[in-house]
Design a protein around this motif. Structure first.
Motif, PDB file in Angstrom:
ATOM      1  N   LEU A 343      12.206  -0.719  -1.165  1.00  0.00           N
ATOM      2  CA  LEU A 343      11.672   0.444  -0.457  1.00  0.00           C
ATOM      3  C   LEU A 343      11.729   1.663  -1.380  1.00  0.00           C
ATOM      4  CD1 LEU A 343      10.699   1.254   2.448  1.00  0.00           C
ATOM      5  CD2 LEU A 343      13.059   2.003   2.880  1.00  0.00           C
ATOM      6  N   THR A 344      10.575   2.217  -1.675  1.00  0.00           N
ATOM      7  CA  THR A 344      10.518   3.355  -2.602  1.00  0.00           C
ATOM      8  C   THR A 344      10.274   4.679  -1.887  1.00  0.00           C
ATOM      9  OG1 THR A 344       8.148   2.964  -2.947  1.00  0.00           O
ATOM     10  CG2 THR A 344       9.696   1.914  -4.487  1.00  0.00           C
ATOM     11  N   ALA A 345       9.871   4.613  -0.625  1.00  0.00           N
ATOM     12  CA  ALA A 345       9.596   5.826   0.153  1.00  0.00           C
ATOM     13  C   ALA A 345       9.786   5.504   1.628  1.00  0.00           C
ATOM     14  CB  ALA A 345       8.160   6.300  -0.110  1.00  0.00           C
ATOM     15  N   PRO A 346       9.972   6.520   2.481  1.00  0.00           N
ATOM     16  CA  PRO A 346      10.129   6.257   3.910  1.00  0.00           C
ATOM     17  C   PRO A 346       8.964   5.422   4.449  1.00  0.00           C
ATOM     18  CG  PRO A 346      10.664   8.536   3.432  1.00  0.00           C
ATOM     19  CD  PRO A 346      10.092   7.963   2.164  1.00  0.00           C
ATOM     20  N   MET A 347       9.297   4.451   5.313  1.00  0.00           N
ATOM     21  CA  MET A 347       8.264   3.551   5.829  1.00  0.00           C
ATOM     22  C   MET A 347       8.601   3.162   7.267  1.00  0.00           C
ATOM     23  SD  MET A 347       6.914  -0.087   4.221  1.00  0.00           S
ATOM     24  CE  MET A 347       6.285   0.680   2.728  1.00  0.00           C
ATOM     25  N   ASN A 348       7.576   3.038   8.076  1.00  0.00           N
ATOM     26  CA  ASN A 348       7.744   2.625   9.459  1.00  0.00           C
ATOM     27  C   ASN A 348       8.213   1.173   9.538  1.00  0.00           C
ATOM     28  OD1 ASN A 348       6.326   1.225  11.995  1.00  0.00           O
ATOM     29  ND2 ASN A 348       6.788   3.363  12.525  1.00  0.00           N
ATOM     30  N   ILE A 349       9.044   0.873  10.528  1.00  0.00           N
ATOM     31  CA  ILE A 349       9.607  -0.464  10.693  1.00  0.00           C
ATOM     32  C   ILE A 349       8.517  -1.525  10.835  1.00  0.00           C
ATOM     33  CG2 ILE A 349       9.806  -0.188  13.204  1.00  0.00           C
ATOM     34  CD1 ILE A 349      12.265  -2.148  11.015  1.00  0.00           C
ATOM     35  N   LEU A 350       7.409  -1.204  11.486  1.00  0.00           N
ATOM     36  CA  LEU A 350       6.327  -2.176  11.664  1.00  0.00           C
ATOM     37  C   LEU A 350       5.701  -2.543  10.330  1.00  0.00           C
ATOM     38  CD1 LEU A 350       4.522  -0.711  14.830  1.00  0.00           C
ATOM     39  CD2 LEU A 350       6.423  -2.326  14.725  1.00  0.00           C
ATOM     40  N   LEU A 405      15.493 -10.039   6.256  1.00  0.00           N
ATOM     41  CA  LEU A 405      14.937  -9.334   5.103  1.00  0.00           C
ATOM     42  C   LEU A 405      15.955  -8.293   4.652  1.00  0.00           C
ATOM     43  CD1 LEU A 405      12.295  -8.922   3.378  1.00  0.00           C
ATOM     44  CD2 LEU A 405      11.753  -7.050   4.958  1.00  0.00           C
ATOM     45  N   ARG A 406      16.291  -8.344   3.357  1.00  0.00           N
ATOM     46  CA  ARG A 406      17.182  -7.330   2.784  1.00  0.00           C
ATOM     47  C   ARG A 406      16.313  -6.210   2.217  1.00  0.00           C
ATOM     48  NH1 ARG A 406      20.064 -10.326  -1.632  1.00  0.00           N
ATOM     49  NH2 ARG A 406      20.969  -8.276  -2.028  1.00  0.00           N
ATOM     50  N   VAL A 407      16.550  -5.005   2.662  1.00  0.00           N
ATOM     51  CA  VAL A 407      15.778  -3.849   2.217  1.00  0.00           C
ATOM     52  C   VAL A 407      16.649  -3.017   1.286  1.00  0.00           C
ATOM     53  CG1 VAL A 407      14.484  -1.805   2.928  1.00  0.00           C
ATOM     54  CG2 VAL A 407      14.497  -3.851   4.388  1.00  0.00           C
ATOM     55  N   VAL A 408      16.200  -2.860   0.043  1.00  0.00           N
ATOM     56  CA  VAL A 408      16.970  -2.103  -0.946  1.00  0.00           C
ATOM     57  C   VAL A 408      16.122  -0.956  -1.481  1.00  0.00           C
ATOM     58  CG1 VAL A 408      18.322  -4.134  -1.595  1.00  0.00           C
ATOM     59  CG2 VAL A 408      16.235  -3.598  -2.847  1.00  0.00           C
ATOM     60  N   ALA A 409      16.802   0.071  -1.944  1.00  0.00           N
ATOM     61  CA  ALA A 409      16.106   1.236  -2.491  1.00  0.00           C
ATOM     62  C   ALA A 409      15.558   0.913  -3.871  1.00  0.00           C
ATOM     63  CB  ALA A 409      17.056   2.423  -2.568  1.00  0.00           C
TER      64      ALA A 409
END
Length: 410
Positions: A343-350, A405-409
């Motif tokens: 994830l590189t920028a804010p994003m909606n969960i959908l 799903l693992r979400v990393v910066a």
């Protein structure tokens, strides 16, 4: 001294799980097997044992392994085992368990699917002690006169007495002539292999007995047949089959196998324990006695069963990892093999759900959130407007029961 274990010991191992649905057939085959084993013990000649597998799909599942484990027991006792791939019978498809005709396939299609069968079989069988054969080697060489000769040993009434054919006949559904040929071809396999023992499922009994009939017609000693119950699928009702989607493939990822076993209905756990595992009967009886007395939770028994099944086909290390991942998933944590989304920028969960591959569309993601089927770091996501930001460290999304799903910066 004989190279084989005592006959009584061999019988105890080999007759475990055998089921004909008929007590007299059981007694007859038990008697014949004991006679063959005694002759083998006295002469030092190993029995010739085989089971056939039609390549209807490229992957083997747990249902196939019931007969394979019995083949392995024969191997371990010193006997000769043939893993027969039905490249020719597979062109018709066995009608034994079907209420309608199977789609026919070409020899090329059957051979293509057969390529992975042998390698997967060695998850159970001893590679150095296994003969791989393909029945197109002899069936494709039969003349029309040969087929007529084989057919002269059976009557149409015998075939119509079979339950699946009888049901189709009563309904007025088509029964194609080539479907009758299947039993003839499988029966001729026994003749070609000059077998002592053939193994199969209970639904195969007619075909196996056809082998006995044809061996007698060719002046040979009829084979002993051993049949085993059909393994129910993950739904606990229908037989395990890839076509119905209720299967556990032996080549699936360890975590998938482990989770599928954990989700089996309680009613089929004993059947799986008896037919699929390496456990002794006394051990199985003791485990279920503990469940009945309340000393052991059914879920704990399922964990033991899942570990055992993964260990058989993937090894102890994979089973340990799958057990750890199952615990992590139960706690809402991602398993070790969960995919990573950067994830590189804010994003909606959908959007994260869709781009991370957990759903196929944004509408599916929306429905999943509305049904409380999405968790973020263990908490149910209640808003479709939920935003994820990179500065929150690693985050874990769970969609449904099994997808993480693992979400990393980034």
């Amino acid at each position: 001294m004989s190279q084989f274990p005592p006959v009584d010991e061999q019988m105890r191992i080999l007759m475990r799980g055998v089921d004909f649905g008929d007590e007299q057939t059981y007694k007859n085959m038990e008697k014949e097997l004991r006679e063959r084993l005694q002759e083998s013990y006295d002469t030092g000649r190993p029995l010739r044992v085989y089971c056939g597998y039609d390549p209807s799909s490229p992957d083997l599942h747990l249902g196939h392994t019931i007969s394979m484990r019995k083949l392995r027991q024969f191997q371990d006792l010193g006997h000769e085992v043939t893993f027969l791939i039905g490249t020719f019978t597979g062109m018709i498809g066995d009608p034994s368990d079907k209420d309608s005709a199977r789609r026919q396939q070409t020899l090329e299609e059957a051979l293509e699917k057969a390529q992975t069968y042998a390698e997967q079989a060695f998850r159970v069988l001893d590679r150095s002690k296994t003969r791989i054969r393909y029945n197109h080697e002899w069936l494709s060489k039969l003349t029309f006169g040969d087929v007529v000769n084989l057919a002269s040993n059976f009557t149409v009434q015998q075939f119509l007495a079979r339950e699946n054919f009888a049901n189709r006949y009563a309904r007025g559904d088509a029964i194609w002539l080539h479907e009758f040929f299947y039993a003839l071809m499988q029966g001729y396999d026994a003749v070609a292999l000059e077998t002592d023992v053939q193994i199969g499922g209970t639904d195969q009994l007619f075909n196996l007995m056809a082998g006995r009939k044809l061996m007698e017609a060719f002046g040979m000693r009829p084979q002993v047949v051993l049949t085993f119950p059909i393994l129910p699928g993950t739904d606990g009702v229908l037989r395990m089959s890839k076509s119905t989607g209720n299967y556990i493939g032996i080549d699936e990822p360890p975590g998938v196998i482990f989770t599928k076993v954990l989700n089996l209905p309680d009613s089929v756990i004993r059947t799986y324990a008896v037919l699929v595992t390496r456990w002794e009967q006394d051990e199985i009886d003791a485990l279920f006695a503990q469940v009945e007395s309340g000393q052991l939770e059914m879920r704990e028994l399922k964990h033991k069963l899942a570990w055992e099944i993964v260990s058989i086909f993937q090894g102890d290390a994979a089973a340990n990892q799958a057990a750890e991942d199952a615990h992590r998933m139960h706690e809402g944590e991602a398993p070790s093999d969960a995919p990573v989304f950067v994830l590189t920028a804010p994003m909606n969960i959908l959007d994260v759900l869709m781009e991370g591959g957990l759903v196929k569309s944004k509408s599916e993601a929306r429905r999943l959130v509305e049904q409380n089927g999405v968790r973020l770091n263990g908490q149910i996501v209640t808003s479709k407007e939920q935003m994820l930001t990179p500065n929150n460290g690693e985050q874990v999304i769970q969609a449904g029961k099994r997808k993480f799903l693992r979400v990393v910066a980034g």
